[in-house]
Design an enzyme around this catalytic site. Structure first.
Site, PDB file in Angstrom:
ATOM      1  CG  ASP A 168      -2.035   0.974   1.188  1.00 17.25           C
ATOM      2  OD1 ASP A 168      -1.854   2.065   0.609  1.00 17.25           O
ATOM      3  OD2 ASP A 168      -3.109   0.662   1.733  1.00 17.25           O
ATOM      4  CG  HIS A 199      -5.059   2.387  -0.959  1.00 18.81           C
ATOM      5  ND1 HIS A 199      -5.152   2.359   0.422  1.00 18.81           N
ATOM      6  CD2 HIS A 199      -6.069   3.183  -1.387  1.00 18.81           C
ATOM      7  CE1 HIS A 199      -6.167   3.115   0.808  1.00 18.81           C
ATOM      8  NE2 HIS A 199      -6.742   3.609  -0.270  1.00 18.81           N
TER       9      HIS A 199
END
Length: 230
Positions: A168, A199
């Site tokens: 992420d 993400h």
């Protein structure tokens, strides 16, 4: 779309409602990303309704700009979404989520349980909902800034599951380490890591979706709600 009154009665906001074909087994509040109650969030609600749950997705940007629907794959709309997120009063957002929880219980009856699942911004708000409301169970996908909320972990009294994207770019490895250090031994919290995933991997469609990881995370979420909501 239905209208839900605020807790203090000074206004009302819209929420997308998806209803199961029969009596609901429980309810799930679907907490938006920074892109509003867009087609992907509505599809999440429809999916939960298909599994027997009453599903509601509140428009949390209503005080700033009601009815926002943005496409994360379009750079200009992504930037607009970031601006809306910065303007959002997250404490007010939690109050609005609590109003949705009450609406769900009113529709079903107090004997039925209510859960929440959130993505991105909604993943952070799902953690805050677990700490600040009487929600029965919560799930957060790739919540941003959770490492700064560890001071509230003592207030989490009901089950919380968090899905962490290993790659992420908003939640870097040092932040993931702090989340694990803060929550690994929490009796009510379950953490799942997805190495190499970025993400937004569990979005319903678009460039961010990573199908295998999304299906794995969603299967865990479904089992979690089946256990804790019915």
């Amino acid at each position: 779309m239905i209208e839900i009154p605020t807790l203090d009665g000074d206004g009302a906001f819209d929420a997308y409602l998806a209803e199961p074909s029969g009596a609901p087994r429980g309810a799930i509040v679907v907490i938006q990303e920074i892109f509003g109650v867009n087609p992907g969030i509505r599809a999440k609600c429809d999916g939960w309704a298909g599994k027997g749950y009453l599903a509601l997705a509140p428009d949390l940007f209503w005080r700033i700009e009601p009815g926002v629907e943005l496409d994360p794959d379009l750079p200009n709309e992504f930037q607009r979404a970031l601006g809306l997120m910065q303007k959002l009063d997250q404490d007010q957002a939690i109050a609005d989520i609590e109003a949705v929880i009450r609406e769900a219980r009113r529709r079903m009856g107090e004997s039925k349980r209510v859960g929440a699942v959130g993505y991105c911004l909604g993943g952070r708000l799902a953690f805050m909902t677990a700490a600040r409301t009487d929600i029965d169970a919560s799930v957060g996908y790739y919540g941003v800034g959770l490492e700064g909320l560890m001071g509230e972990k003592h207030a989490i009294a009901r089950p919380l599951m968090l899905h962490i994207a290993g790659a992420d770019h908003f939640v870097t490895p040092d932040k993931q380490k702090l989340i694990h250090e803060g929550l690994d031994d929490h009796p009510k919290v379950t953490l799942h890591d997805y190495p190499g995933e970025d993400h937004g991997f569990a979005t319903e469609s678009g460039a961010r979706r990573s199908d295998a990881a999304a299906k794995l995370a969603d299967s865990r979420t479904e089992a979690f709600f089946a256990e804790h909501l019915g």
